[in-house]
Design a protein around this motif. Structure first.
Motif, PDB file in Angstrom:
ATOM      1  N   LEU A 115       3.258  -1.233   6.878  1.00 12.12           N
ATOM      2  CA  LEU A 115       4.048  -0.416   5.966  1.00 12.12           C
ATOM      3  C   LEU A 115       5.303   0.061   6.678  1.00 12.12           C
ATOM      4  O   LEU A 115       5.250   0.466   7.836  1.00 12.12           O
ATOM      5  CB  LEU A 115       3.251   0.817   5.517  1.00 12.12           C
ATOM      6  CG  LEU A 115       2.005   0.573   4.697  1.00 12.12           C
ATOM      7  CD1 LEU A 115       1.267   1.890   4.482  1.00 12.12           C
ATOM      8  CD2 LEU A 115       2.340  -0.072   3.372  1.00 12.12           C
ATOM      9  N   HIS A 116       6.409   0.027   5.968  1.00 11.34           N
ATOM     10  CA  HIS A 116       7.641   0.587   6.510  1.00 11.34           C
ATOM     11  C   HIS A 116       7.816   1.972   5.898  1.00 11.34           C
ATOM     12  O   HIS A 116       7.981   2.113   4.688  1.00 11.34           O
ATOM     13  CB  HIS A 116       8.844  -0.297   6.175  1.00 11.34           C
ATOM     14  CG  HIS A 116      10.105   0.193   6.811  1.00 11.34           C
ATOM     15  ND1 HIS A 116      10.373   0.003   8.144  1.00 11.34           N
ATOM     16  CD2 HIS A 116      11.139   0.895   6.304  1.00 11.34           C
ATOM     17  CE1 HIS A 116      11.537   0.556   8.430  1.00 11.34           C
ATOM     18  NE2 HIS A 116      12.009   1.106   7.321  1.00 11.34           N
ATOM     19  N   VAL A 117       7.707   2.994   6.738  1.00 11.08           N
ATOM     20  CA  VAL A 117       7.839   4.376   6.292  1.00 11.08           C
ATOM     21  C   VAL A 117       9.022   4.987   7.032  1.00 11.08           C
ATOM     22  O   VAL A 117       8.991   5.135   8.254  1.00 11.08           O
ATOM     23  CB  VAL A 117       6.559   5.196   6.560  1.00 11.08           C
ATOM     24  CG1 VAL A 117       6.725   6.622   6.071  1.00 11.08           C
ATOM     25  CG2 VAL A 117       5.355   4.535   5.909  1.00 11.08           C
ATOM     26  N   TYR A 118      10.060   5.296   6.278  1.00 15.01           N
ATOM     27  CA  TYR A 118      11.338   5.806   6.790  1.00 15.01           C
ATOM     28  C   TYR A 118      11.872   4.855   7.849  1.00 15.01           C
ATOM     29  O   TYR A 118      12.397   3.818   7.512  1.00 15.01           O
ATOM     30  CB  TYR A 118      11.217   7.249   7.265  1.00 15.01           C
ATOM     31  CG  TYR A 118      12.537   7.825   7.710  1.00 15.01           C
ATOM     32  CD1 TYR A 118      13.623   7.844   6.837  1.00 15.01           C
ATOM     33  CD2 TYR A 118      12.717   8.305   8.989  1.00 15.01           C
ATOM     34  CE1 TYR A 118      14.859   8.334   7.249  1.00 15.01           C
ATOM     35  CE2 TYR A 118      13.944   8.813   9.402  1.00 15.01           C
ATOM     36  CZ  TYR A 118      15.004   8.823   8.532  1.00 15.01           C
ATOM     37  OH  TYR A 118      16.217   9.311   8.932  1.00 15.01           O
ATOM     38  N   ASP A 119      11.740   5.191   9.130  1.00 14.04           N
ATOM     39  CA  ASP A 119      12.295   4.314  10.163  1.00 14.04           C
ATOM     40  C   ASP A 119      11.210   3.763  11.091  1.00 14.04           C
ATOM     41  O   ASP A 119      11.485   3.332  12.196  1.00 14.04           O
ATOM     42  CB  ASP A 119      13.370   5.045  10.971  1.00 14.04           C
ATOM     43  CG  ASP A 119      12.850   6.256  11.706  1.00 14.04           C
ATOM     44  OD1 ASP A 119      11.688   6.640  11.480  1.00 14.04           O
ATOM     45  OD2 ASP A 119      13.605   6.848  12.512  1.00 14.04           O
ATOM     46  N   GLU A 120       9.974   3.774  10.607  1.00 16.32           N
ATOM     47  CA  GLU A 120       8.851   3.291  11.409  1.00 16.32           C
ATOM     48  C   GLU A 120       8.052   2.247  10.645  1.00 16.32           C
ATOM     49  O   GLU A 120       7.928   2.327   9.419  1.00 16.32           O
ATOM     50  CB  GLU A 120       7.889   4.445  11.746  1.00 16.32           C
ATOM     51  CG  GLU A 120       8.468   5.518  12.629  1.00 16.32           C
ATOM     52  CD  GLU A 120       8.588   5.101  14.083  1.00 16.32           C
ATOM     53  OE1 GLU A 120       7.799   4.238  14.520  1.00 16.32           O
ATOM     54  OE2 GLU A 120       9.461   5.648  14.764  1.00 16.32           O
ATOM     55  N   ASP A 121       7.503   1.283  11.371  1.00 22.20           N
ATOM     56  CA  ASP A 121       6.531   0.358  10.808  1.00 22.20           C
ATOM     57  C   ASP A 121       5.158   0.814  11.254  1.00 22.20           C
ATOM     58  O   ASP A 121       4.933   1.069  12.440  1.00 22.20           O
ATOM     59  CB  ASP A 121       6.782  -1.077  11.280  1.00 22.20           C
ATOM     60  CG  ASP A 121       7.979  -1.697  10.588  1.00 22.20           C
ATOM     61  OD1 ASP A 121       8.265  -1.323   9.438  1.00 22.20           O
ATOM     62  OD2 ASP A 121       8.623  -2.565  11.197  1.00 22.20           O
ATOM     63  N   ILE A 122       4.252   0.929  10.300  1.00 21.16           N
ATOM     64  CA  ILE A 122       2.906   1.403  10.567  1.00 21.16           C
ATOM     65  C   ILE A 122       1.925   0.323  10.143  1.00 21.16           C
ATOM     66  O   ILE A 122       1.993  -0.164   9.013  1.00 21.16           O
ATOM     67  CB  ILE A 122       2.621   2.695   9.780  1.00 21.16           C
ATOM     68  CG1 ILE A 122       3.619   3.792  10.152  1.00 21.16           C
ATOM     69  CG2 ILE A 122       1.192   3.168   9.996  1.00 21.16           C
ATOM     70  CD1 ILE A 122       3.554   4.993   9.243  1.00 21.16           C
ATOM     71  N   GLU A 123       1.035  -0.057  11.042  1.00 19.90           N
ATOM     72  CA  GLU A 123       0.013  -1.044  10.715  1.00 19.90           C
ATOM     73  C   GLU A 123      -1.256  -0.311  10.315  1.00 19.90           C
ATOM     74  O   GLU A 123      -1.704   0.593  11.023  1.00 19.90           O
ATOM     75  CB  GLU A 123      -0.238  -1.962  11.902  1.00 19.90           C
ATOM     76  CG  GLU A 123       0.964  -2.838  12.208  1.00 19.90           C
ATOM     77  CD  GLU A 123       0.685  -3.871  13.277  1.00 19.90           C
ATOM     78  OE1 GLU A 123      -0.498  -4.212  13.481  1.00 19.90           O
ATOM     79  OE2 GLU A 123       1.654  -4.335  13.886  1.00 19.90           O
ATOM     80  N   VAL A 124      -1.803  -0.691   9.170  1.00 18.60           N
ATOM     81  CA  VAL A 124      -3.021  -0.059   8.669  1.00 18.60           C
ATOM     82  C   VAL A 124      -3.975  -1.113   8.126  1.00 18.60           C
ATOM     83  O   VAL A 124      -3.552  -2.177   7.694  1.00 18.60           O
ATOM     84  CB  VAL A 124      -2.724   0.988   7.573  1.00 18.60           C
ATOM     85  CG1 VAL A 124      -1.978   2.185   8.128  1.00 18.60           C
ATOM     86  CG2 VAL A 124      -1.942   0.382   6.427  1.00 18.60           C
ATOM     87  N   VAL A 125      -5.252  -0.804   8.168  1.00 14.80           N
ATOM     88  CA  VAL A 125      -6.278  -1.637   7.550  1.00 14.80           C
ATOM     89  C   VAL A 125      -6.774  -0.858   6.340  1.00 14.80           C
ATOM     90  O   VAL A 125      -7.195   0.294   6.464  1.00 14.80           O
ATOM     91  CB  VAL A 125      -7.432  -1.939   8.529  1.00 14.80           C
ATOM     92  CG1 VAL A 125      -8.503  -2.771   7.847  1.00 14.80           C
ATOM     93  CG2 VAL A 125      -6.897  -2.664   9.763  1.00 14.80           C
ATOM     94  N   ILE A 126      -6.694  -1.486   5.174  1.00 10.57           N
ATOM     95  CA  ILE A 126      -6.963  -0.793   3.917  1.00 10.57           C
ATOM     96  C   ILE A 126      -7.925  -1.592   3.054  1.00 10.57           C
ATOM     97  O   ILE A 126      -8.185  -2.767   3.329  1.00 10.57           O
ATOM     98  CB  ILE A 126      -5.649  -0.562   3.138  1.00 10.57           C
ATOM     99  CG1 ILE A 126      -4.998  -1.909   2.797  1.00 10.57           C
ATOM    100  CG2 ILE A 126      -4.697   0.315   3.930  1.00 10.57           C
ATOM    101  CD1 ILE A 126      -3.853  -1.826   1.822  1.00 10.57           C
ATOM    102  N   ASN A 127      -8.430  -0.967   2.013  1.00  8.68           N
ATOM    103  CA  ASN A 127      -9.160  -1.708   0.988  1.00  8.68           C
ATOM    104  C   ASN A 127      -8.154  -2.556   0.234  1.00  8.68           C
ATOM    105  O   ASN A 127      -7.080  -2.075  -0.155  1.00  8.68           O
ATOM    106  CB  ASN A 127      -9.858  -0.753   0.013  1.00  8.68           C
ATOM    107  CG  ASN A 127     -11.052  -0.095   0.618  1.00  8.68           C
ATOM    108  OD1 ASN A 127     -11.715  -0.655   1.482  1.00  8.68           O
ATOM    109  ND2 ASN A 127     -11.341   1.106   0.179  1.00  8.68           N
TER     110      ASN A 127
END
Length: 101
Positions: free
Chosen positions: A13-25
């Motif tokens: 996910l790109h949130v503001y100026d960061e990329d965040i890796e997540v494991v989701i349903n």
């Protein structure tokens, strides 16, 4: 276990100026992407209005409060307890009237 992994999805996910890796349903992907966009849009609005006058931490907190306020308002709009109480009272009155009749 393999079947459980099919329901999970690894996304970035790109949130503001960061990329965040997540494991989701897998079924929640659209919600996560919409949430990331909402956060980014609200943060950008506050950053544009307050950049140079407020630090990034304060802008982040303002964004969180703004989104939490939206959430709280939505929750109160979906509160069915008052309706449930009226329906229960009406049901009691109808049953009482039928028993008397």
């Amino acid at each position: 276990m393999a079947e459980q992994n099919k329901d999970r999805l690894h996304i970035r996910l790109h949130v503001y100026d960061e990329d965040i890796e997540v494991v989701i349903n897998r079924d929640d992907e659209e919600y996560y992407r919409s949430a990331a966009k909402l956060i980014t849009d609200r943060y950008n609005a506050y950053a544009q209005a307050y950049k140079g006058r407020k630090n990034d931490h304060i802008i982040s907190l303002m964004t969180l409060v703004d989104i939490a306020l939206m959430y709280q308002k939505e929750c109160s709009n979906n509160d069915t307890a008052p309706y449930d109480n009226v329906i229960a009272q009406l049901t009691t009155e109808i049953e009482k009237a039928l028993d008397e009749g």
